[in-house]
Design a protein around this motif. Structure first.
Motif, PDB file in Angstrom:
ATOM      1  N   LEU A  12       0.842  -1.194   0.000  1.00 26.26           N
ATOM      2  CA  LEU A  12       0.000   0.000   0.000  1.00 26.26           C
ATOM      3  C   LEU A  12       0.878   1.245   0.000  1.00 26.26           C
ATOM      4  O   LEU A  12       1.711   1.417   0.881  1.00 26.26           O
ATOM      5  N   THR A  16      -2.561   5.416  -1.443  1.00 26.13           N
ATOM      6  CA  THR A  16      -3.604   4.417  -1.246  1.00 26.13           C
ATOM      7  C   THR A  16      -4.133   4.485   0.174  1.00 26.13           C
ATOM      8  O   THR A  16      -5.338   4.388   0.401  1.00 26.13           O
ATOM      9  N   LEU A  68     -10.938   3.021  -5.423  1.00 22.54           N
ATOM     10  CA  LEU A  68     -10.044   2.312  -4.505  1.00 22.54           C
ATOM     11  C   LEU A  68      -9.441   1.087  -5.183  1.00 22.54           C
ATOM     12  O   LEU A  68      -8.256   0.806  -5.041  1.00 22.54           O
ATOM     13  N   GLN A  71      -6.809   2.105  -7.450  1.00 21.83           N
ATOM     14  CA  GLN A  71      -5.621   2.520  -6.730  1.00 21.83           C
ATOM     15  C   GLN A  71      -4.898   1.320  -6.104  1.00 21.83           C
ATOM     16  O   GLN A  71      -3.682   1.198  -6.202  1.00 21.83           O
ATOM     17  N   VAL A  72      -5.680   0.425  -5.476  1.00 20.33           N
ATOM     18  CA  VAL A  72      -5.055  -0.710  -4.781  1.00 20.33           C
ATOM     19  C   VAL A  72      -4.405  -1.662  -5.782  1.00 20.33           C
ATOM     20  O   VAL A  72      -3.303  -2.155  -5.570  1.00 20.33           O
ATOM     21  N   GLY A 122      -3.987  -4.784   1.994  1.00 22.39           N
ATOM     22  CA  GLY A 122      -4.313  -4.389   0.613  1.00 22.39           C
ATOM     23  C   GLY A 122      -4.989  -5.520  -0.124  1.00 22.39           C
ATOM     24  O   GLY A 122      -6.031  -5.345  -0.777  1.00 22.39           O
TER      25      GLY A 122
ATOM     26  N   PRO C 308      -2.530  10.130  -8.760  1.00 24.81           N
ATOM     27  CA  PRO C 308      -3.095   9.804  -7.443  1.00 24.81           C
ATOM     28  C   PRO C 308      -3.569  11.037  -6.689  1.00 24.81           C
ATOM     29  O   PRO C 308      -4.608  11.003  -6.021  1.00 24.81           O
TER      30      PRO C 308
END
Lengths: 268, 559, 437
Positions: A12, A16, A68, A71-72, A122, C308
């Motif tokens: 992570l 994140t 998410l 991102q993960v 994660g 991000p």
């Protein structure tokens, strides 16, 4: 065995983590929306708003969960972690319908908890949300409830990965996971019921949600309703989870940790 | 095309390969041979960089393929140069449809959609699977799956194809199809193919080079020797039937094929005296040990799955102390017969084993009647260590503690009780399951495809084990595709087709007279009805003592 | 199709494959008939079904709701395929019925609206104060039941609309239509969908094999004997799957974008590639000499580094905006919640597009939106527009008064709504077995 309980199959990044925290807060808001709900708000087309609010929250959660997951699973995702994610997602999606028929049988939490414990937060998050998404694919179960389930299951897996890493012995670890499993079973049931309580019960009756009342009155009503209607289900969910963790926990953790060693996730 | 330059590979400080230096020329069909555990998979993985990038091995030296160094190019970067096909195709499929699977690699490589369309069509045609394009992968046969797997890597248009035992899970016909496709890739498309294969008899004649991996006294890892097949196989520790034949007859080079062996036999005028029923006089007739009293008898046994009839009124009696081989193509009912005999599969008709019907007794009792080792022995293992599996087996069989462990010793397996069954090799796992199943002291032992993934030496060992069981008075029944194994092991052969018994007789009468079921030695010596090399050598010596002037060096003479 | 099968191996001169008819029918079909037979992209089905749900949410008129439900059910039954998801019609209808029954039943037992004509009277029970002083039973009135039914029926119709999307949209197509940025998620899901049936098979095989060891232990213990080997098998499989994916190019991002046919562009290693490269390198302990993999400066691409951050900011803005809409009085939320929501969504979208462009992955036979699909989309938009207009113009008809209860009023506009929703019935054909992808 390595000294750390959890390897990090999906590392992570700071970004994140920030997003996960935001998602956790947003998720909590979405689940507890009846308490923050304003009867004069824009989206309230009718007297109660009961039909649109969960949908709006659902859309927000859908976006949150999607971002998410992007991102993960983005960045440094190892191909072995992705393959493991796919395979365990299949396992979750296959065993989930087994419990759907019987009252309160929850057959997927134990897998999320054990995998989250072995492969890290994660991975636990990704597995939790993907397993429910895949299950929706298989059983044609897309609806406003799906994002709620996805994010809740994601955090069940994530939480298991964040449990204290030190483990005195195997028995102690299983007890820890069992207690955690029982706790999240109740919390999960409570939150899901709360989010869909106005949806299901409407607002024209005394067991339903009344947006004009202060939040504690609504909470009181809800507490009565959930105690009468859902306590059995929640107990069933907790018992299944604990029994499955006790029964399969040692074996599955051994298999998962062996895989983590082979994939060399523990070194990261 | 592929160059290994002083390559050493090891895992956790334990050397597996090397040092190896060799070059595989472009356009060759290169066969990688070696006993189990000599690092064949590691060698193949090193070609496309999976070793060390994916497996995390320690590697020194340099592997270059098509001019690219695997130290600076990761496996995905090499996908357009090397196509890598793993052993079990189904386990490597990412999607669930033929077309999508073939396109998957190109999607990852970012190939433009229009180019992708053409390449998918090309790959479908190259492997001859265009009619299967919309089918689900799981419902294809093993051979079709393997061809889809090959098509899927060909779509990236590599120049090198690496295959890790592509036929180990296939029946002979499917294996032949897959190998024929591979050979045509070498001949027609000009690909360089590197292939590891246990059953050399299938590919020897088409191979251009052989890489033989073997342990040496001086180096820590396996070392490699490269050369043409006849030269290498004559002195390698891997002895396909023709190499064994060459050894026994004292030939300098192993013949590449049955055809060249037959020509050589003809040239050397090896004449073998056989008696009237096709039996060499000195060979011991296996039927001697056969007792007339059957220990298991199936009468009118029928198994149906829905509309499909897997077994159709089978009558079969198994005698104590014999080894019976069940043969037939995939889906002919071999496995169903074994499972029905064990009582684990619902069937109609009469089954009597040791005066009991295994279907109506408890599972524990059924186990002491018929012990079945299934096709994937690992299905029976679920405990963390070998020791716990053995203890559990003792309890299940109700025998004194330590019985299973002792059986394991008798089988010649010295396993560490703390070892995890998942870490065992294919052969060790088979042995463990066999020991577990034997602990119930069964009257019948049934094995489903036990020779998969075993090398020649391990197969020899298994043959000894099964013959040993037969001597103890156990009726052994083996379902297998492996004709060489059957010829050397079985007393009796039962051939199934579409759920019916189409042939039943002693091994010689069934195998020596058939085209598909005969071992290579029988094909070489045909029309003499020789089954194994042992018989042949005895026969040959008989000949040579009788006619000492008949020297092998003599020029060819028409017979 | 047959043309493709018999085509010579030399594919290079072959006609563009798009020209090949999708269906294997032997008789010639007109272009229009062909276009109608093409499967509808799943996202189009979703847009259509959601338009129905939006219209349902705008009204409590039982007549209009029933019309919508009828069109949805008819389309579902007429246009569903053969996949397992197509069997969910019944489940959604049952779910809808359950919602109506619960809501109406609660109104009868616990309802607070007790005015109007009394239908019948239930015995009355007063609960103590700690359970909110709830009063059970009492007179059940027509007004109360009608109100509860209208509200519940609206919800039920929305559920039926969802069901229509679930039943009609092929999940495989949904998976394929996922944006590039969700590439890894869709890969994991594709693996899951491919592996799931094999799981069931191997569980059955292992369960059967348990008997061979005397069937030791039944009930809970047998779960362990079956499940552990299945998972072990699956975990091993995931390793060989990963090896296969890696060998076939997973993660090989070519900075040259796409390779053109005939040329084999050597992937010059892009920044994103080196990232994973460097990672694999980290876990590899080389002995002896080994060249370091090409190391690019990590995140050298500025847009990539921004993604991000923009994503986090956009996410925050969206969430706050959305909850502002729910939790603040109308006037204040319009002032800042709506702009915040719009900005947040735009930021998320932009970040996702940029991130998607960094994934150099292409799609085999991507779903294409044809003219027929545009017709469906336009009619879906029109139906929402019409419903909004109707509720502005004739609010009393769309949302009729409940006390005192009357027959729900009817408007010709309802028929137009139903007609627009029924457009897919006209412009699609029932999927045939062979053509379904």
């Amino acid at each position: 065995m390595t000294s750390s309980a959890a390897s990090r199959a999906i590392p992570l990044s700071t970004h994140t983590v920030v997003m996960l925290v935001i998602a956790a807060v947003a998720g909590l808001f979405a689940f507890l929306w009846p308490f923050f709900f304003n009867p004069d708000a824009v989206l309230v087309g009718d007297r109660s708003g009961a039909t649109t609010a969960p949908l709006v929250c659902g859309l927000v959660l859908f976006l949150v969960t999607g971002l998410l997951l992007v991102q993960v699973t983005g960045g440094d995702l190892d191909v072995k972690a992705l393959a493991m994610l796919g395979v365990l997602t299949a396992a979750g999606a296959v065993i989930r319908p087994l419990g759907a028929g019987a009252a309160g049988l929850e057959t997927v939490f134990f897998l999320l908890i054990l995998a989250g414990r072995a492969f890290g937060p994660g991975f636990g998050f990704a597995l939790g949300s993907l397993a429910l998404l895949a299950s929706a694919f298989i059983t044609a179960g897309f609806g406003p409830w799906l994002p709620y389930q996805m994010i809740a299951a994601g955090f069940v897996g994530l939480g298991a990965g964040l449990l204290p890493a030190r483990r005195p012995n195997e028995r102690g670890e299983i007890v820890l996971l069992g207690v955690y499993g029982a706790a999240v079973s109740f919390v999960f049931g409570f939150l899901m019921d709360l989010a869909f309580w106005p949806f299901l019960y409407g607002s024209g009756n005394q067991a339903g949600f009344d947006p004009t009342l202060p939040w504690w009155e609504n909470l009181h009503t809800f507490a009565v309703v959930t105690a009468v209607t859902s306590l059995g289900w929640n107990i069933g969910r907790a018992v299944t989870t604990v029994v499955l963790i006790a029964l399969l926990g040692p074996g599955l953790l051994r298999i998962f940790r062996r895989a983590a060693r082979r994939a060399r996730w523990s070194e990261k | 095309m592929i160059t290994f330059d002083d390559v050493t590979i090891g895992y956790e400080g334990r050397a597996v390969l090397g040092p190896i230096s060799l070059t595989i020329p472009e356009g060759d069909l290169c066969l990688v041979v070696g006993r189990t555990g000599t690092g064949k998979s590691t060698f193949l993985g090193a070609i496309n960089g999976l070793v060390p990038w994916f497996t995390g091995a320690e590697m020194s030296g340099r592997v270059s393929v098509g001019g690219l160094d695997t130290r600076s190019h990761r496996p995905p970067d090499l996908a357009t140069v090397v196509g890598y096909v793993a052993q079990n195709p189904l386990a490597g499929f990412v999607t669930d449809r033929v077309e999508d699977e073939i396109a998957y690699g190109m999607e990852q490589l970012g190939v433009a959609p229009t180019a992708m369309r053409t390449r998918v069509e090309e790959a479908l045609d190259l492997m001859g699977i265009a009619p299967l394009r919309r089918r689900a992968l799981a419902e294809l046969s093993g051979g079709q799956q393997q061809r889809v797997a090959i098509a899927a890597v060909l779509a990236a248009q590599p120049r090198v194809l690496v295959l890790d035992e592509p036929t180990s899970a296939l029946d002979p016909t499917a294996a032949h199809d897959v190998l024929a496709s591979i050979v045509s890739l070498v001949h027609e498309a000009g690909l360089t193919v590197v292939i590891a294969e246990h059953r050399l008899e299938r590919v020897m004649d088409v191979a251009d080079t052989v890489v033989w991996l073997h342990r040496s006294n001086t180096d820590p890892g396996s070392i490699a020797e490269i050369g043409d097949p006849p030269t290498i196989l004559t002195h390698a520790d891997i002895t396909p039937p023709l190499a064994a034949l060459a050894h026994r007859l004292g030939w300098e080079k192993t013949p590449r094929s049955v055809r060249s062996a037959r020509r050589q036999v003809a040239r050397e005028r090896i004449i073998i005296s056989v008696d009237e029923d096709g039996r060499a006089p000195s060979s011991s007739p296996p039927s001697d040990s056969q007792s007339t009293d059957p220990v298991a008898r199936m009468t009118g046994v029928t198994v149906a799955y829905g509309a499909l009839t897997a077994l159709d009124h089978i009558d079969l009696a198994l005698a104590a102390g014999t080894v019976t081989a069940l043969m037939g193509r995939n889906g002919s009912g071999k496995s169903s017969l074994l499972w029905a005999l064990q009582g684990a599969l619902a069937s109609t008709g009469d089954i009597i084993v040791d005066r009991d019907d295994p279907r109506s007794v408890s599972a524990a009792r059924a186990r002491s009647l018929v012990a079945l080792v299934p096709q994937t022995p690992a299905d029976l293992l679920y405990l963390p260590t070998v020791g716990e599996e053995c203890d559990q087996a003792d309890r299940e069989s109700d025998v004194p503690a330590g019985t299973t462990a002792a059986l394991l010793q008798q089988l010649g397996l010295d396993l560490d009780p703390a070892q995890a069954p998942a870490d065992l090799s294919e052969g060790q796992r088979l042995g463990l399951v066999l020991a577990i199943q034997l602990s119930s002291r069964p009257a019948v032992v049934a094995l489903d495809e036990p020779t998969r993934g075993l090398d020649y030496t391990m197969k020899d060992h298994l043959r000894g084990l099964l013959r040993g069981l037969a001597v103890q008075g156990i009726a052994v029944v083996v379902a297998t595709h492996d004709v060489e194994f059957v010829a050397a092991t079985a007393d009796r052969v039962v051939v199934l087709a579409e759920g019916e018994i189409v042939a039943d007789g002693d091994t010689r009468s069934i195998c020596a007279g058939s085209v598909t079921l005969s071992p290579q030695v029988a094909k070489v010596m045909w029309p003499k009805r020789v089954l194994t090399i042992d018989e042949l050598v005895v026969a040959h010596r008989d000949e040579s003592t009788r006619e000492p002037g008949d020297s092998p060096a003599e020029p060819a003479v028409a017979r | 199709m047959s043309r493709l099968l018999t085509r010579p191996v030399d594919f290079a001169r072959a006609a563009p494959a798009e020209e090949a008819p999708l269906d294997s029918g032997a008789r010639p079909l007109s272009l229009i008939a062909l276009a109608l037979r093409r499967p509808v992209p799943p996202l189009v089905w979703w847009a259509w079904a959601l338009s129905g749900a939006v219209v349902a949410s705008l009204t409590t008129n039982v007549v209009l709701l029933t019309l919508i439900a009828a069109v949805m059910v008819a389309t579902m039954l007429a246009r569903r395929g053969t996949g397992p998801w197509a069997r969910a019609v019944k489940a959604y209808l049952i779910l809808a019925a359950v919602i109506v029954i619960i809501r109406v039943g609660l109104q009868m037992v616990l309802g607070s609206l007790r005015s109007g004509r009394v239908l019948f009277t239930l015995p009355e029970v007063h609960l103590p104060a700690w359970v909110q002083g709830i009063r059970l039973g009492g007179p059940v009135t027509l007004d109360g039941v009608a109100l509860a039914f209208a509200d519940a029926w609206r919800l039920a119709v929305m559920i039926i609309c969802l069901g229509a999307a679930n039943v009609l949209a092929n999940p495989r197509g949904t998976l394929r239509a996922m944006p590039a940025v969700l590439h890894r998620v869709s890969t994991a899901l594709a693996i899951a969908m491919a592996v799931a049936p094999q799981f069931i098979e191997s569980a059955a095989r292992i369960r059967r094999a348990r008997r061979l060891r005397g069937g030791a232990g039944t009930g809970w213990r047998s779960v362990r004997g079956v499940l552990l080997p299945v998972v072990e098998d699956a975990v091993d499989r995931s390793i060989s799957l990963a090896a296969g994916m890696e060998a076939r190019g997973y993660g090989a991002h070519s900075s040259a974008g796409v390779t053109t046919p005939g040329t084999r562009v050597w992937a010059t290693v892009s920044a994103s590639t080196t990232r994973s490269g460097a990672q694999s390198g980290r876990s590899m302990t080389p002995v002896g000499r080994r060249e370091e993999p090409i190391t690019g400066n990590r995140g050298g691409d500025r847009s990539e580094r921004m993604v991000p951050l923009v994503l986090v900011a956009g996410l925050l803005a969206t969430i706050i905006g959305a909850f502002g809409l729910l939790g603040l009085p109308a006037a204040r939320s319009l002032m800042w919640a709506v702009p915040l929501l719009v900005v947040g969504l735009a930021a998320c979208f932009a970040a996702l597009v940029v991130a998607g462009h960094q994934t150099h992955v292409t799609r085999y036979r991507p779903e294409r939106i044809g003219p027929r699909d545009v017709v469906i989309l336009v009619s879906a938009l029109a139906v929402v527009g019409l419903a909004v207009a109707l509720s502005r113009l004739i609010g009393g008809v769309m949302d009729p008064a409940v006390t005192p209860v009357t027959w729900p009023p009817f408007n010709v506009g309802f028929l137009v709504v139903a007609g627009l929703l029924a457009v897919p019935l006209l412009v699609t054909r029932a999927p045939d077995e062979g053509g379904v992808r």
